[in-house]
Design a protein around this motif. Structure first.
Motif, mmCIF file in Angstrom:
data_model
loop_
_atom_site.group_PDB
_atom_site.id
_atom_site.type_symbol
_atom_site.label_atom_id
_atom_site.label_comp_id
_atom_site.label_asym_id
_atom_site.label_seq_id
_atom_site.Cartn_x
_atom_site.Cartn_y
_atom_site.Cartn_z
ATOM 1 N N LEU A 51 0.839 -1.199 0.000
ATOM 2 C CA LEU A 51 0.000 0.000 0.000
ATOM 3 C C LEU A 51 0.876 1.253 0.000
ATOM 4 C CD1 LEU A 51 -3.077 0.702 0.222
ATOM 5 C CD2 LEU A 51 -2.658 1.107 2.639
ATOM 6 N N TYR A 52 1.848 1.266 0.923
ATOM 7 C CA TYR A 52 2.767 2.408 0.958
ATOM 8 C C TYR A 52 3.554 2.514 -0.339
ATOM 9 C CZ TYR A 52 2.308 2.872 6.080
ATOM 10 O OH TYR A 52 1.854 3.071 7.345
ATOM 11 N N ALA A 53 4.081 1.373 -0.781
ATOM 12 C CA ALA A 53 5.051 1.405 -1.892
ATOM 13 C C ALA A 53 4.385 1.750 -3.213
ATOM 14 C CB ALA A 53 5.779 0.069 -1.995
ATOM 15 N N VAL A 54 3.188 1.225 -3.454
ATOM 16 C CA VAL A 54 2.556 1.468 -4.755
ATOM 17 C C VAL A 54 1.647 2.700 -4.685
ATOM 18 C CG1 VAL A 54 1.168 0.491 -6.608
ATOM 19 C CG2 VAL A 54 2.697 -0.984 -5.304
ATOM 20 N N VAL A 55 0.585 2.615 -3.865
ATOM 21 C CA VAL A 55 -0.373 3.721 -3.799
ATOM 22 C C VAL A 55 0.313 4.969 -3.251
ATOM 23 C CG1 VAL A 55 -2.628 4.454 -2.953
ATOM 24 C CG2 VAL A 55 -2.200 2.042 -3.432
ATOM 25 N N VAL A 91 2.572 7.659 16.569
ATOM 26 C CA VAL A 91 3.999 8.026 16.616
ATOM 27 C C VAL A 91 4.791 7.250 15.568
ATOM 28 C CG1 VAL A 91 4.227 8.925 18.960
ATOM 29 C CG2 VAL A 91 4.269 6.451 18.598
ATOM 30 N N ASP A 92 4.404 5.991 15.374
ATOM 31 C CA ASP A 92 5.075 5.192 14.342
ATOM 32 C C ASP A 92 4.828 5.798 12.966
ATOM 33 O OD1 ASP A 92 5.893 3.551 16.328
ATOM 34 O OD2 ASP A 92 4.775 1.778 15.688
ATOM 35 N N GLN A 93 3.604 6.281 12.745
ATOM 36 C CA GLN A 93 3.276 6.914 11.457
ATOM 37 C C GLN A 93 4.148 8.153 11.239
ATOM 38 O OE1 GLN A 93 -0.984 7.598 11.031
ATOM 39 N NE2 GLN A 93 -1.367 5.763 12.238
ATOM 40 N N PHE A 121 1.159 13.809 4.549
ATOM 41 C CA PHE A 121 -0.231 13.811 4.094
ATOM 42 C C PHE A 121 -0.598 12.552 3.326
ATOM 43 C CE2 PHE A 121 0.596 18.328 4.781
ATOM 44 C CZ PHE A 121 -0.437 18.597 5.664
ATOM 45 N N VAL A 122 0.403 11.790 2.903
ATOM 46 C CA VAL A 122 0.106 10.534 2.216
ATOM 47 C C VAL A 122 0.107 9.373 3.202
ATOM 48 C CG1 VAL A 122 0.993 8.893 0.521
ATOM 49 C CG2 VAL A 122 0.920 11.324 -0.024
ATOM 50 N N VAL A 123 1.117 9.358 4.079
ATOM 51 C CA VAL A 123 1.278 8.205 4.977
ATOM 52 C C VAL A 123 0.103 8.098 5.953
ATOM 53 C CG1 VAL A 123 2.640 7.328 6.917
ATOM 54 C CG2 VAL A 123 3.778 7.999 4.798
ATOM 55 N N ILE A 124 -0.318 9.235 6.523
ATOM 56 C CA ILE A 124 -1.329 9.171 7.591
ATOM 57 C C ILE A 124 -2.684 8.633 7.104
ATOM 58 C CG2 ILE A 124 -2.586 10.574 9.306
ATOM 59 C CD1 ILE A 124 0.164 12.011 9.749
ATOM 60 N N PRO A 125 -3.250 9.155 5.998
ATOM 61 C CA PRO A 125 -4.505 8.539 5.522
ATOM 62 C C PRO A 125 -4.333 7.081 5.098
ATOM 63 C CG PRO A 125 -3.992 10.543 4.277
ATOM 64 C CD PRO A 125 -2.893 10.343 5.222
ATOM 65 N N LEU A 126 -3.212 6.778 4.435
ATOM 66 C CA LEU A 126 -3.004 5.389 4.000
ATOM 67 C C LEU A 126 -2.932 4.452 5.194
ATOM 68 C CD1 LEU A 126 -0.462 5.467 1.024
ATOM 69 C CD2 LEU A 126 -2.905 4.993 0.962
ATOM 70 N N THR A 127 -2.266 4.897 6.263
ATOM 71 C CA THR A 127 -2.162 4.044 7.448
ATOM 72 C C THR A 127 -3.534 3.803 8.055
ATOM 73 O OG1 THR A 127 -0.101 5.197 7.830
ATOM 74 C CG2 THR A 127 -0.814 3.684 9.539
ATOM 75 N N SER A 128 -4.383 4.847 8.044
ATOM 76 C CA SER A 128 -5.707 4.659 8.644
ATOM 77 C C SER A 128 -6.492 3.611 7.840
ATOM 78 C CB SER A 128 -6.464 5.983 8.732
ATOM 79 O OG SER A 128 -6.855 6.380 7.454
ATOM 80 N N ILE A 129 -6.265 3.583 6.518
ATOM 81 C CA ILE A 129 -6.901 2.521 5.712
ATOM 82 C C ILE A 129 -6.295 1.163 6.095
ATOM 83 C CG2 ILE A 129 -7.216 1.595 3.377
ATOM 84 C CD1 ILE A 129 -7.089 4.535 2.380
ATOM 85 N N ALA A 130 -4.955 1.114 6.145
ATOM 86 C CA ALA A 130 -4.271 -0.152 6.450
ATOM 87 C C ALA A 130 -4.691 -0.674 7.826
ATOM 88 C CB ALA A 130 -2.766 0.044 6.392
ATOM 89 N N ASN A 131 -4.814 0.238 8.801
ATOM 90 C CA ASN A 131 -5.134 -0.168 10.175
ATOM 91 C C ASN A 131 -6.480 -0.884 10.281
ATOM 92 O OD1 ASN A 131 -2.868 0.398 11.614
ATOM 93 N ND2 ASN A 131 -3.485 2.475 12.206
ATOM 94 N N ARG A 132 -7.388 -0.585 9.368
ATOM 95 C CA ARG A 132 -8.686 -1.262 9.392
ATOM 96 C C ARG A 132 -8.533 -2.757 9.176
ATOM 97 N NH1 ARG A 132 -13.044 2.491 6.222
ATOM 98 N NH2 ARG A 132 -12.502 4.416 7.306
ATOM 99 N N PHE A 133 -7.496 -3.145 8.397
ATOM 100 C CA PHE A 133 -7.331 -4.558 8.070
ATOM 101 C C PHE A 133 -6.266 -5.236 8.931
ATOM 102 C CE2 PHE A 133 -8.863 -2.351 4.340
ATOM 103 C CZ PHE A 133 -9.941 -3.131 3.965
ATOM 104 N N ARG A 134 -5.643 -4.452 9.792
ATOM 105 C CA ARG A 134 -4.535 -5.000 10.566
ATOM 106 C C ARG A 134 -4.984 -5.441 11.942
ATOM 107 N NH1 ARG A 134 0.626 -3.934 8.936
ATOM 108 N NH2 ARG A 134 1.250 -4.344 11.067
ATOM 109 N N VAL A 135 -4.379 -6.515 12.448
ATOM 110 C CA VAL A 135 -4.647 -6.922 13.831
ATOM 111 C C VAL A 135 -3.826 -6.016 14.750
ATOM 112 C CG1 VAL A 135 -4.494 -8.802 15.480
ATOM 113 C CG2 VAL A 135 -5.051 -9.281 13.087
ATOM 114 N N LYS A 136 -2.521 -5.903 14.425
ATOM 115 C CA LYS A 136 -1.636 -5.073 15.226
ATOM 116 C C LYS A 136 -1.547 -3.718 14.531
ATOM 117 C CE LYS A 136 2.726 -5.843 17.621
ATOM 118 N NZ LYS A 136 3.907 -6.710 17.670
ATOM 119 N N ARG A 137 -2.165 -2.709 15.088
ATOM 120 C CA ARG A 137 -2.262 -1.419 14.395
ATOM 121 C C ARG A 137 -0.959 -0.629 14.479
ATOM 122 N NH1 ARG A 137 -8.481 0.343 15.095
ATOM 123 N NH2 ARG A 137 -9.228 -1.641 14.244
#
Lengths: 502, 502
Positions: free
Chosen positions: B101-105, B354-356, B334-350
């Motif tokens: 997700l990070y690398a392509v989108v 601070v990591d973002q 501005f790219v990483v934060i929204p993408l992470t919020s999408i990724a976090n929906r599918f992740r068990v370990k969010r």
């Protein structure tokens, strides 16, 4: 379109990679098939080169040969370094007198006899080659090749005394040959040779060899220093251990000293410092990477020697080639045997007659001869092309015939062979103890022998270099004490039980 | 006279050796002084390059810069190989979704935003650069550099989740950037861009990436095979482990697939086979030699980047450079934060906030940008020289300012850091057990998740590859059983005591 690297950018490294892959494949096939048991790998690689050369020669009009620059700049240094690094330190210095006798006196006698025989034949024969040209050719053909010797003797596991003498000779006689070769190549251009030219040659030999040793020792100090200072950044240590000896080789060559003597000295003398400064992992990495590198370079050399047979510039002269091969093989016997009888007078542990036969028979020629013959000046040495061909014949003969028959010969003559077994701690302790006692006895009777100098060197390392330069070489003694201190009672008991096979 | 190698033969390797010696010295000095604690090594090497460049530029009229061929052919492959080989297998595949997700989108969004900002500014500003040129520049400047990221993140020991995401992204986004770059470079030469050109670009991206993976996997099979067959000749194994991945890279590049994806795949997937086929000594040699090699290549890259600042062809444009630097740094947030919020929906370990922040801040640029900007076609992209200068500014800014401040930032934000401790056998057993249970649950509920495919792959290796192809990868489970079987009761007792700290 979708890549910035086009074929013409990638082709050189890809071709090199393909050759290396072929070598790996060949090695795997040799070891998997039963051929590898009878014929040494070096002969098989030459054969592979021959076949590849034949195919390439018929498919493309391609003149491949081992370029002397490639050999002397990139292939020889790793092989010489590994040879020096793996040389048994103790055995080498114990036999240094005999080795020098073979390498210096033996090589000179070889050159004189071979050149005499060749001169006699060529004057009977249709063409007359000037004596100085023949002397030059005899010099280069007398270079016993450490690469060829190593690749054969590593497989047959002869006793260490025999091994160190053959191998030590082959390492040091290269330096003798290279220096003599350059002096003679210079003389060949002079019309009238005066006696001072010969004096110059002798003097230059001494300078070049000593210069190599001194530069080698300088680089040992650099290596010891930088590995000591980089204990906290272990990742650079293998680089240091490979780079600095190579720098030493290049420095020697650029100031016209003997690079091969320099790098062997550096490899041999840096070992105790690397042992002390490198962690076990880094030591393993350095050692085995050196082995891999030198093994690969060796394989490339033999492959190229095979390929060189199909070079375009060959002139075959059957008689000259035969006489040279016979002279090379027989003269060595007539030189080694008298020299050994002289050496045996001064030796405690004498070299047996069967060992002498193997030393004589094991004088394989290799890439050094080929590299030197390629650097001959065609304008001065008119018979250069014929000499190249003859050199290839001598190399192929010695590596093939002598290389393949030496193993049965060793068995036939019942030469003492060595088993690869790890040295027991008790043996090491006893050896060190014996050394110390010998040094003590020498001190008492006021004689300065080998043991005296060994002790002095080790004391110098400990007392002078250590506190000021922050170098700490490992003395085997102190390492043993450390080892024992690290052990618990259970381990000591187990070791003792194992050693005494109770 | 007494040597066959003159200065002009020796100078190239000797100059290279001198540079390497300088790098080693610099590293030793950095580590011995206290500077090394505050500033990452990469910044220090760039500074060294700057100083050396300044001196060389004033002493000689010398135009030194990092040639793209040198970088893409010789320096990048060892770094990428080591990166792939050392990549935590398990963690990488667990996070593959987020990384992609990070690398392509993420990269595509970065490119679009940065190019938009640059276009806005350049239209207000005196000079007008065509949008396609700016898009091309934005593409290459979006390449987060694995070398720079690795050199900084290895020193700060962040938690593995953060590390794998930043590092995995930097590895894969290079492939995205390189492919997009070449498509765009092609488009820049076209007058009228049609929609099928864009479709072509997307298709070619898929082809190039998949092609890289497939060639990588093919070479994994070759490597597994040849190491398996060469168990009896261990000396060639380190050579195989380095040579075949490099062949893979070259093959990929020569058929216009992604070499970097190919070599990373090869390095990552060959690891279990090398673990099974190589002896401990050879494994150590391969691993640490890879480390040494990649570390050296990294150092050369940074040194050259510093030297490149004094290249003759620079055109400084202060506004353009400032806007680019600001855009590169801010857009990433501005790219990483929204993408992470999408990724976090599918992740068990969010992924925590601070990591973002660290993921956004850790997007360092490096040699890949520089290599790509150098390959621009001056005739098509008129502003090439200005772009080169701006790229150097961005690299120096990100490596210097961001690289040096990330360590204090990690401490300030109290990001979870990882301690380097060896994994306990009990943890390994539990992990394997958990994997098996998860795969079992997935089988019961009929869902094919990551665990299912991991089991299938391992079963495939064991059942299909092993008997027919004579490959035996180490499954961690079987290794553990072997390990335990080799132990005697006393050792097991000692381990247990140690693990449970009784």
């Amino acid at each position: 379109m979708f890549s910035h690297l086009a074929w013409h950018d990638v082709d050189t490294p890809l071709i090199i990679c393909c050759w290396l892959t072929c070598i790996i494949l060949a090695k795997i096939i040799f070891h998997k098939s039963r051929i590898g048991h009878y014929i040494p790998e070096s002969s098989l690689l030459i054969t592979l080169g021959l076949i590849a050369g034949y195919i390439l020669d018929h498919l493309f009009v391609w003149d491949i040969y081992l370029h002397p620059d490639l050999f002397f700049l990139y292939l020889l240094p790793p092989i010489a370094l590994e040879a020096g690094y793996m040389l048994p330190f103790r055995m080498f210095f114990k036999n240094i007198g005999t080795i020098l006798l073979y390498a210096v006196v033996g090589t000179c006698l070889n050159i004189l006899f071979i050149s005499g025989i060749l001169y006699l034949f060529s004057s009977f024969y249709q063409q007359s080659i000037p004596y100085i040209d023949l002397l030059l050719f005899s010099t280069l053909i007398s270079a016993v090749d450490p690469v060829a010797v190593l690749s054969v003797f590593e497989e047959i596991h002869v006793n260490q005394l025999l091994y160190i003498n053959v191998f030590g000779e082959s390492l040091l006689n290269d330096a003798v040959v290279i220096v003599l070769y350059h002096s003679l190549a210079h003389m060949a251009t002079i019309e009238q040779i005066e006696s001072y030219h010969i004096n110059d040659a002798i003097l230059s030999f001494a300078t070049v060899a000593t210069g190599g040793v001194i530069i080698g020792l300088l680089f040992v100090i650099f290596t010891a220093f930088s590995t000591k200072l980089s204990v906290k950044i272990p990742v650079v240590q293998p680089l240091i251990s490979l780079l600095l000896p190579y720098c030493c080789y290049l420095t020697c060559e650029s100031v016209h000293m003997s690079g091969i003597i320099g790098i062997v000295t550096c490899g041999l003398m840096m070992k105790p410092y690397l042992d002390g400064n490198l962690s076990d992992k880094m030591k393993t990495t350095t050692k085995y990477f050196m082995k891999t590198l030198s093994n690969t370079c060796e394989a490339i050399v033999f492959l190229f020697l095979g390929l060189s047979v199909f070079s375009k510039s060959h002139i075959w002269d059957f008689v000259f080639a035969t006489v040279t091969v016979v002279a090379c093989v027989t003269v060595r016997f007539f030189v080694v045997i008298p020299l050994t009888s002289i050496a045996n007078r001064f030796r405690v542990k004498r070299i047996a007659l069967v060992d002498q036969a193997i030393i004589s028979y094991g004088g394989l020629r290799g890439a050094i001869c080929y590299g030197l013959v390629q650097t001959l000046d065609q304008d001065v040495i008119l018979a250069k092309d014929m000499m190249i061909t003859t050199t290839v014949v001598v190399i192929v003969f010695t590596v093939f015939i002598q290389g393949s028959t030496i193993k049965p010969l060793v068995r036939l003559l019942r030469v003492k062979t060595e088993e690869d077994k790890p040295q027991l701690i008790s043996t090491q302790v006893l050896n060190n103890f014996a050394d110390d006692v010998m040094a003590g006895i020498e001190a008492v009777i006021g004689r300065k022998g080998g043991n005296y100098y060994r002790r002095r060197l080790s004391a110098f390392n400990h007392n002078v270099l250590e506190p000021n330069l922050m170098l700490k070489p490992t003395s085997r003694g102190s390492r043993l004490v450390e080892k024992v201190c690290e052990m618990n009672n259970e381990e000591i008991r187990r070791n003792l039980l194992q050693e005494y096979q109770v």
